[in-house]
Design an enzyme around this catalytic site. Structure first.
Site, PDB file in Angstrom:
ATOM      1  N   ARG A 155       1.827  -1.240  10.838  1.00  0.00           N
ATOM      2  CA  ARG A 155       2.784  -1.180  11.944  1.00  0.00           C
ATOM      3  C   ARG A 155       3.261  -2.531  12.454  1.00  0.00           C
ATOM      4  O   ARG A 155       4.449  -2.660  12.795  1.00  0.00           O
ATOM      5  CB  ARG A 155       2.181  -0.346  13.083  1.00  0.00           C
ATOM      6  N   LYS A 184       0.846  -1.194   0.000  1.00  0.00           N
ATOM      7  CA  LYS A 184       0.000   0.000   0.000  1.00  0.00           C
ATOM      8  C   LYS A 184       0.875   1.234   0.000  1.00  0.00           C
ATOM      9  O   LYS A 184       1.798   1.363   0.817  1.00  0.00           O
ATOM     10  CB  LYS A 184      -0.908   0.027   1.237  1.00  0.00           C
ATOM     11  N   THR A 209     -11.458   2.928  10.109  1.00  0.00           N
ATOM     12  CA  THR A 209     -11.302   2.067  11.282  1.00  0.00           C
ATOM     13  C   THR A 209     -10.966   2.854  12.548  1.00  0.00           C
ATOM     14  O   THR A 209     -11.026   2.298  13.644  1.00  0.00           O
ATOM     15  CB  THR A 209     -10.211   1.014  11.045  1.00  0.00           C
ATOM     16  N   ASP A 259      -3.620   4.239  -1.861  1.00  0.00           N
ATOM     17  CA  ASP A 259      -4.667   4.573  -0.893  1.00  0.00           C
ATOM     18  C   ASP A 259      -4.656   6.078  -0.624  1.00  0.00           C
ATOM     19  O   ASP A 259      -4.170   6.534   0.414  1.00  0.00           O
ATOM     20  CB  ASP A 259      -4.440   3.777   0.389  1.00  0.00           C
ATOM     21  N   LYS A 317      -7.648   7.878  -1.090  1.00  0.00           N
ATOM     22  CA  LYS A 317      -9.022   8.192  -0.649  1.00  0.00           C
ATOM     23  C   LYS A 317      -9.554   9.457  -1.307  1.00  0.00           C
ATOM     24  O   LYS A 317     -10.007  10.396  -0.653  1.00  0.00           O
ATOM     25  CB  LYS A 317      -9.078   8.323   0.876  1.00  0.00           C
ATOM     26  N   ASP A 349     -13.773  14.168  -4.375  1.00  0.00           N
ATOM     27  CA  ASP A 349     -13.777  15.428  -5.115  1.00  0.00           C
ATOM     28  C   ASP A 349     -14.898  15.373  -6.142  1.00  0.00           C
ATOM     29  O   ASP A 349     -15.672  14.406  -6.164  1.00  0.00           O
ATOM     30  CB  ASP A 349     -12.403  15.639  -5.780  1.00  0.00           C
TER      31      ASP A 349
END
Length: 230
Positions: free
Chosen positions: A206, A30, A113, A57, A59, A62
């Protein structure tokens, strides 16, 4: 079997490529807003040139024409999958899906999330929000707009799969081992739980990026995702 996408949540391109070099067998990564802003398209080209599938990613949210142009640019870079916010509406999502064509799978972000019901309710000006129902509602909008699938938390996967049927992509961040801290993600689960519920792609950041041995951590998530599907 769900694919494991390693989130290159690192400060710069050099760190991103160094991490990839430490992960034998990685198929998906990603590229998010931090490293993309610092490094730009060249990092994507480098990853695609290594035969790694890139999940971009960013997002997008617009007007339809702007999103369509952004998606077309990502497709030209060789991006395999990218995100738009479902809050942008049906016209925006449909324009993006058309621009992606058969080469780029566009997926709609439902509820981040990092939200619980209270924080999401404040963001949208509503009370008594049922996040599960909200995610399923947005998944329906995604399906009607012609997107390839959705991004949702692990907790909604089973309901989204039931709503969208077997062919849709369900991309799931917030993947943790039971020993991992949740961090700033509220709605989390293990790879086995998400894959078993019907997720197609698991985004892990992470727990791999910050591990003392990223390759070993990556193998753990791969094995767990594979076992859940067997």
């Amino acid at each position: 079997m769900a694919e494991v996408i390693v989130a290159l949540d690192v400060p710069n391109g050099a760190a991103a490529l160094a991490l990839v070099d430490r992960l034998p067998g990685v198929r998906w990564v990603k590229v998010g807003s931090v490293v993309m802003t610092r490094e730009g398209p060249e990092l994507v080209r480098e990853l695609v040139g290594r035969s790694i599938r890139v999940f971009l990613d960013l997002k997008w949210h617009d007007i339809p024409s702007t999103v369509a142009e952004a998606v077309a640019g990502a497709r030209e870079l060789g991006v395999a999958m990218a995100t738009v916010h479902t809050a942008g509406g049906a016209a925006m999502m449909a324009a993006g899906a058309a621009a992606g064509g058969k080469d780029l799978a566009l997926v709609g972000v439902t509820v981040l999330t990092s939200h619980d019901a209270a924080s999401y309710g404040r963001a949208v000006g509503r009370s008594d929000v049922d996040l599960g129902e909200e995610v399923v509602r947005l998944a329906g909008e995604v399906s009607r707009a012609g997107l390839a699938g959705v991004v949702c938390s692990p907790r909604e996967v089973a309901r989204v799969r039931a709503r969208l049927g077997p062919g849709a992509l369900i991309v799931v961040p917030g993947i943790r081992r039971r020993s991992d801290a949740a961090g700033d993600q509220v709605r989390v689960a293990t790879a086995a739980e998400a894959a078993g519920a019907g997720a197609t792609h698991l985004v892990v950041g992470r727990p791999v990026v910050q591990a003392a041995d990223p390759a070993a951590a990556f193998r753990e998530f791969l094995e767990e995702a594979q076992c859940a599907a067997s």
